[in-house]
Design a protein around this motif. Structure first.
Motif, PDB file in Angstrom:
ATOM      1  N   UNK A 111       1.244  -1.015   0.382  1.00  0.00           N
ATOM      2  CA  UNK A 111       0.187  -0.162  -0.611  1.00  0.00           C
ATOM      3  C   UNK A 111       0.672   1.391   0.298  1.00  0.00           C
ATOM      4  N   UNK A 112       2.374   0.870   0.200  1.00  0.00           N
ATOM      5  CA  UNK A 112       3.077   2.453   0.131  1.00  0.00           C
ATOM      6  C   UNK A 112       3.007   2.282  -0.983  1.00  0.00           C
ATOM      7  N   UNK A 113       3.015   3.692  -1.710  1.00  0.00           N
ATOM      8  CA  UNK A 113       2.908   4.144  -3.574  1.00  0.00           C
ATOM      9  C   UNK A 113       3.009   5.342  -3.695  1.00  0.00           C
ATOM     10  N   UNK A 127       1.590  12.032   3.479  1.00  0.00           N
ATOM     11  CA  UNK A 127       0.584  11.306   3.682  1.00  0.00           C
ATOM     12  C   UNK A 127      -0.815  11.508   2.976  1.00  0.00           C
ATOM     13  N   UNK A 128      -1.014   9.928   2.105  1.00  0.00           N
ATOM     14  CA  UNK A 128      -2.378  10.278   1.175  1.00  0.00           C
ATOM     15  C   UNK A 128      -3.683   9.725   1.907  1.00  0.00           C
ATOM     16  N   UNK A 129      -3.262   8.757   2.296  1.00  0.00           N
ATOM     17  CA  UNK A 129      -4.263   7.732   3.236  1.00  0.00           C
ATOM     18  C   UNK A 129      -5.129   8.318   3.984  1.00  0.00           C
ATOM     19  N   UNK A 130      -5.860  10.028   4.458  1.00  0.00           N
ATOM     20  CA  UNK A 130      -5.706  10.402   5.601  1.00  0.00           C
ATOM     21  C   UNK A 130      -7.805  10.444   6.192  1.00  0.00           C
ATOM     22  N   UNK A 131      -7.886  10.818   7.178  1.00  0.00           N
ATOM     23  CA  UNK A 131      -9.259  10.931   7.854  1.00  0.00           C
ATOM     24  C   UNK A 131     -10.012   9.449   7.511  1.00  0.00           C
ATOM     25  N   UNK A 154       6.811   1.741  17.592  1.00  0.00           N
ATOM     26  CA  UNK A 154       6.430   2.790  16.995  1.00  0.00           C
ATOM     27  C   UNK A 154       7.179   2.677  15.650  1.00  0.00           C
ATOM     28  N   UNK A 155       6.844   1.452  15.167  1.00  0.00           N
ATOM     29  CA  UNK A 155       7.373   1.475  13.500  1.00  0.00           C
ATOM     30  C   UNK A 155       5.573   1.201  13.158  1.00  0.00           C
ATOM     31  N   UNK A 156       4.950   1.249  13.973  1.00  0.00           N
ATOM     32  CA  UNK A 156       3.077   1.039  12.735  1.00  0.00           C
ATOM     33  C   UNK A 156       3.514   2.336  12.872  1.00  0.00           C
ATOM     34  N   UNK A 157       3.491   2.878  13.755  1.00  0.00           N
ATOM     35  CA  UNK A 157       2.735   4.377  14.409  1.00  0.00           C
ATOM     36  C   UNK A 157       4.302   5.754  12.806  1.00  0.00           C
ATOM     37  N   UNK A 158       5.850   5.113  13.021  1.00  0.00           N
ATOM     38  CA  UNK A 158       6.310   5.914  12.321  1.00  0.00           C
ATOM     39  C   UNK A 158       5.386   5.726  10.436  1.00  0.00           C
ATOM     40  N   UNK A 159       5.119   4.149  10.074  1.00  0.00           N
ATOM     41  CA  UNK A 159       5.420   3.936   8.714  1.00  0.00           C
ATOM     42  C   UNK A 159       3.057   4.634   8.076  1.00  0.00           C
ATOM     43  N   UNK A 160       2.625   4.009   9.064  1.00  0.00           N
ATOM     44  CA  UNK A 160       0.999   3.847   8.990  1.00  0.00           C
ATOM     45  C   UNK A 160       1.365   5.872   9.307  1.00  0.00           C
ATOM     46  N   UNK A 164      -0.233   8.812   6.464  1.00  0.00           N
ATOM     47  CA  UNK A 164      -1.221  10.135   6.834  1.00  0.00           C
ATOM     48  C   UNK A 164      -2.713   9.170   7.559  1.00  0.00           C
ATOM     49  N   UNK A 165      -2.385   7.782   8.048  1.00  0.00           N
ATOM     50  CA  UNK A 165      -3.252   7.704   8.873  1.00  0.00           C
ATOM     51  C   UNK A 165      -2.275   7.802  10.440  1.00  0.00           C
TER      52      UNK A 165
END
Ligand SMILES: Cc1cc2nc3c(=O)[nH]c(=O)nc-3n(C[C@H](O)[C@H](O)[C@H](O)COP(=O)(O)O)c2cc1C
Length: 199
Positions: A111-113, A127-131, A154-160, A164-165
């Motif tokens: 999903x990271x594109x 980030x474009x996966x907002x809201x 920490x990893x999930x906070x960073x990458x998501x 934009x999430x």
């Protein structure tokens, strides 16, 4: 409300992270009658890893891709479209060897594109996966919460967040391999985390 549940356990049956993710979804459905739920179980339909062939496909212009390359990119496109189409994401995430399962990493790699789910601007990445609201149901054999050994959160906070999430809620079921009492306590803590997340 459109809920996307992603199960990242390697196990199709009996997975603690799936049990917890199911509970999160049930609670969301109870609070939002009419909510629609989509399920992607990565143990049932594992996403292919990001290997040399996949990178080659992604970096080949669309009109020059071989049929195999087009098919590989289409698999990622489907996951991107799926996450874009939902406003709530529930992730069931086990800890394997101090990290996230390869199944979840492959979903994130899909999903990271650039230009689609994130972009770079003059002021930095956007980030474009907002809201979206994201609930992460964590299952662990030991106890790692708020310790330096917890590399998952920490990893999930960073990458998501990069994608934009940023509205993230972590629900911890820990100590699941430390005997029945500890496991029961772990699920009680998860219940408390979930109550706080839904309050
Ligand atoms: C291959 C493997 C590696 C594991 N590594 C860890 C670990 O590093 N830390 C931990 O606390 N628990 C670890 N566990 C325990 C799991 O986190 C625990 O069993 C959890 O319930 C797995 O999630 P699941 O039931 O959804 O598959 C591991 C389990 C397996 C099968």
């Amino acid at each position: 409300m459109n809920i996307l549940q992603i199960n990242a356990s390697a196990r199709r049956e009996g997975a603690n992270s799936t049990r917890l993710a199911n509970t999160v979804v049930q609670r969301l459905e109870a609070a939002h009658p009419g909510a629609r739920v989509s399920l992607r179980d990565l143990a049932v339909t594992p996403h292919p890893v990001l290997d040399e062939a996949a990178l080659g496909a992604l970096f080949t212009p669309a009109d020059q891709r071989s049929p195999e390359q087009a098919a590989r990119v289409a698999l990622d496109d489907a996951l991107i479209a799926e996450v874009q189409a939902h406003d709530v994401v529930v992730l069931g995430v086990p800890m394997y060897n101090f990290g996230t399962p390869v199944q979840l990493k492959s979903w994130i790699d899909a999903i990271a594109r650039a230009g689609v789910t994130f972009r770079y601007t003059a002021t930095g990445p956007e980030g474009l996966l907002k809201g979206k609201k994201v609930y992460v149901a964590l299952a662990r054999g030991g106890l790692y919460r708020d310790t330096p050994n917890d590399s998952q959160v920490p990893y999930l906070k960073s990458v998501l967040g990069f994608l934009g999430m940023t509205d993230l809620h972590f629900i911890y079921a820990e100590g699941l391999a430390m005997g029945p009492e500890a496991a029961a306590k772990g699920f009680e803590q998860a219940e408390a985390d979930l109550n706080a997340a839904l309050a």
